[in-house]
Design a protein around this motif. Structure first.
Motif, PDB file in Angstrom:
ATOM      1  N   LEU A 110      46.264  53.399  40.611  1.00 36.62           N
ATOM      2  CA  LEU A 110      46.938  54.689  40.714  1.00 36.62           C
ATOM      3  C   LEU A 110      47.960  54.762  41.836  1.00 36.62           C
ATOM      4  O   LEU A 110      48.884  55.580  41.780  1.00 36.62           O
ATOM      5  N   ALA A 111      47.791  53.946  42.880  1.00 33.35           N
ATOM      6  CA  ALA A 111      48.712  53.982  44.023  1.00 33.35           C
ATOM      7  C   ALA A 111      49.085  52.570  44.450  1.00 33.35           C
ATOM      8  O   ALA A 111      48.897  52.189  45.608  1.00 33.35           O
ATOM      9  N   PRO A 112      49.612  51.753  43.536  1.00 34.82           N
ATOM     10  CA  PRO A 112      49.891  50.350  43.874  1.00 34.82           C
ATOM     11  C   PRO A 112      50.916  50.181  44.985  1.00 34.82           C
ATOM     12  O   PRO A 112      50.921  49.156  45.677  1.00 34.82           O
ATOM     13  N   GLN A 113      51.775  51.195  45.184  1.00 37.63           N
ATOM     14  CA  GLN A 113      52.759  51.117  46.253  1.00 37.63           C
ATOM     15  C   GLN A 113      52.120  51.172  47.627  1.00 37.63           C
ATOM     16  O   GLN A 113      52.729  50.775  48.621  1.00 37.63           O
ATOM     17  N   ARG A 114      50.872  51.635  47.701  1.00 37.56           N
ATOM     18  CA  ARG A 114      50.171  51.747  48.982  1.00 37.56           C
ATOM     19  C   ARG A 114      49.300  50.525  49.273  1.00 37.56           C
ATOM     20  O   ARG A 114      48.913  50.309  50.429  1.00 37.56           O
ATOM     21  N   ILE A 115      48.944  49.748  48.250  1.00 38.04           N
ATOM     22  CA  ILE A 115      47.937  48.693  48.382  1.00 38.04           C
ATOM     23  C   ILE A 115      48.599  47.324  48.300  1.00 38.04           C
ATOM     24  O   ILE A 115      49.250  46.996  47.303  1.00 38.04           O
ATOM     25  N   ALA A 116      48.417  46.510  49.339  1.00 34.95           N
ATOM     26  CA  ALA A 116      49.010  45.177  49.356  1.00 34.95           C
ATOM     27  C   ALA A 116      48.139  44.165  48.621  1.00 34.95           C
ATOM     28  O   ALA A 116      48.620  43.386  47.790  1.00 34.95           O
ATOM     29  N   ARG A 117      46.856  44.160  48.927  1.00 32.60           N
ATOM     30  CA  ARG A 117      45.911  43.217  48.329  1.00 32.60           C
ATOM     31  C   ARG A 117      44.567  43.908  48.156  1.00 32.60           C
ATOM     32  O   ARG A 117      44.227  44.839  48.891  1.00 32.60           O
ATOM     33  N   CYS A 118      43.799  43.393  47.210  1.00 36.60           N
ATOM     34  CA  CYS A 118      42.533  44.028  46.860  1.00 36.60           C
ATOM     35  C   CYS A 118      41.456  42.957  46.726  1.00 36.60           C
ATOM     36  O   CYS A 118      41.676  41.931  46.070  1.00 36.60           O
ATOM     37  N   VAL A 119      40.302  43.191  47.357  1.00 39.12           N
ATOM     38  CA  VAL A 119      39.123  42.340  47.195  1.00 39.12           C
ATOM     39  C   VAL A 119      37.978  43.246  46.757  1.00 39.12           C
ATOM     40  O   VAL A 119      37.681  44.239  47.422  1.00 39.12           O
ATOM     41  N   THR A 120      37.359  42.917  45.644  1.00 33.13           N
ATOM     42  CA  THR A 120      36.248  43.711  45.144  1.00 33.13           C
ATOM     43  C   THR A 120      34.996  42.849  45.023  1.00 33.13           C
ATOM     44  O   THR A 120      35.080  41.652  44.772  1.00 33.13           O
ATOM     45  N   LEU A 121      33.859  43.484  45.199  1.00 34.23           N
ATOM     46  CA  LEU A 121      32.583  42.791  45.126  1.00 34.23           C
ATOM     47  C   LEU A 121      31.675  43.472  44.114  1.00 34.23           C
ATOM     48  O   LEU A 121      31.484  44.698  44.160  1.00 34.23           O
ATOM     49  N   SER A 122      31.160  42.674  43.189  1.00 31.68           N
ATOM     50  CA  SER A 122      30.018  43.035  42.340  1.00 31.68           C
ATOM     51  C   SER A 122      30.316  43.965  41.181  1.00 31.68           C
ATOM     52  O   SER A 122      29.390  44.324  40.449  1.00 31.68           O
ATOM     53  N   VAL A 123      31.561  44.342  40.974  1.00 28.54           N
ATOM     54  CA  VAL A 123      31.914  45.230  39.866  1.00 28.54           C
ATOM     55  C   VAL A 123      33.250  44.789  39.285  1.00 28.54           C
ATOM     56  O   VAL A 123      34.221  44.629  40.025  1.00 28.54           O
ATOM     57  N   GLY A 124      33.311  44.607  37.967  1.00 27.23           N
ATOM     58  CA  GLY A 124      34.570  44.296  37.307  1.00 27.23           C
ATOM     59  C   GLY A 124      35.346  45.567  36.992  1.00 27.23           C
ATOM     60  O   GLY A 124      34.770  46.652  36.851  1.00 27.23           O
ATOM     61  N   TYR A 125      36.647  45.447  36.857  1.00 24.11           N
ATOM     62  CA  TYR A 125      37.505  46.597  36.571  1.00 24.11           C
ATOM     63  C   TYR A 125      37.268  47.063  35.130  1.00 24.11           C
ATOM     64  O   TYR A 125      37.644  46.395  34.179  1.00 24.11           O
TER      65      TYR A 125
END
Length: 309
Positions: free
Chosen positions: A116-131
């Motif tokens: 929803l706000a990709p212009q604010r987020i440079a990189r993303c690391v997620t644990l234990s849940v798929g999109y």
């Protein structure tokens, strides 16, 4: 290492958060899950701080000392509400662009932020849940028993009268190889004493399965997120092979939802890889957040990497 917490006010909340590492370091927002607290990030945050990154670790709404400012604000547990909270926290701190690391509820929130706000987020690391997850298998439905339990009077009563006992049972079920200490659990379980924890928890799970009304405040965000917009933020997913909450199989085959994506499965790790395999998670996260690929050792990690243009 321990966290020093401070607080600030957003439009709806007084958020308590830890702000660690050099203030001129690249900011990383670290979002905990349910039932957990910012203390879940201690080992990983320390590694990021040592590498020169600034980490911001809030208590989510309904957890720990974070409080709603008004009695009549809906105690929504929607992921869009958590995402809005995160953006307002960043705004209040004067942080325009940042990376995000999230586990469980925090992972769902990280995906929402990236979508929803990709212009604010440079990189993303997620644990234990798929999109978005895949199709709900019979096995995954079995692991979600607690979510539907919470839709019953009996489940609500268990959360009222024995939330620590129930949550300890879930931790044990979700991480079968992890003999966690009482201190590790207690450091997180104190966050369950928030007076709004019950309401936020019940709404989160009931709304997820269509059993509670959405907060109209987030209607526009909900409509945008409903169709799982593709995520263009470079994303690394770390999943425990032995996760007893969100089965590792549920996060397979989701590459088409991203423009740049890696998935790493950690053998014998359960639902809390940030605790169970802290060194590996820290190395993977640091490599990804620093702008490179995940530091994958093929004899240790299983990986899926299928980006598309």
């Amino acid at each position: 290492m321990s966290f020093d917490f401070q607080s600030l006010r957003t439009s709806l909340l007084e958020i308590h958060y830890a702000d660690q590492g050099p203030r001129d370091g690249w900011p990383v927002l670290m979002l905990h899950g349910w039932p957990d607290s910012p203390h879940t990030w201690l080992p990983v945050a320390q590694a990021l701080n040592h590498a020169g990154m600034r980490t911001v670790l809030p208590y989510l709404r309904g957890f720990g000392p974070t409080r709603f400012l008004a009695r009549d604000t809906a105690r929504s547990g929607q992921v869009t509400a958590l995402a809005r909270d995160a953006l307002e926290l960043a705004d209040a701190l004067g942080i325009e662009r940042f990376s995000v690391v999230g586990h469980d509820w925090g992972a769902r929130t990280a995906y929402a932020l990236a979508a929803l706000a990709p212009q604010r987020i440079a990189r993303c690391v997620t644990l234990s849940v798929g999109y978005g997850g895949g199709a709900l298998s019979h096995g995954q439905a079995q692991q979600f028993w607690y979510q539907w339990y919470f839709a019953t009077p009996q489940g609500e009563s268990a959360l009222v009268h024995d939330r620590r006992g129930l949550c300890r049972h879930l931790w044990q079920q979700w991480a079968p190889y992890w003999a966690f200490s009482g201190q590790a659990f207690d450091d997180s379980a104190h966050a369950l004493d928030n007076p709004d924890w019950l309401a936020v928890t019940l709404h989160a799970y009931r709304h997820r399965w269509g059993l509670a009304e959405a907060d109209p405040r987030y209607e526009e965000l909900e409509s945008r997120l409903a169709h799982l917009p593709p995520i263009r933020v470079p994303t690394l997913l770390i999943h425990g092979e032995a996760d007893g909450c969100i089965l590792a199989q549920s996060s397979e085959g989701l590459e088409q939802r991203f423009t740049r994506y890696e998935r790493v499965v950690l053998p014998k790790a359960g639902h809390f890889p940030q605790w169970e395999a802290a060194d590996k998670v820290a190395a993977l996260a640091l490599g990804w957040l620093a702008g490179g690929d995940a530091a994958i050792e093929k004899d240790v990690f299983q990986t899926t990497k299928e980006p598309f243009a």
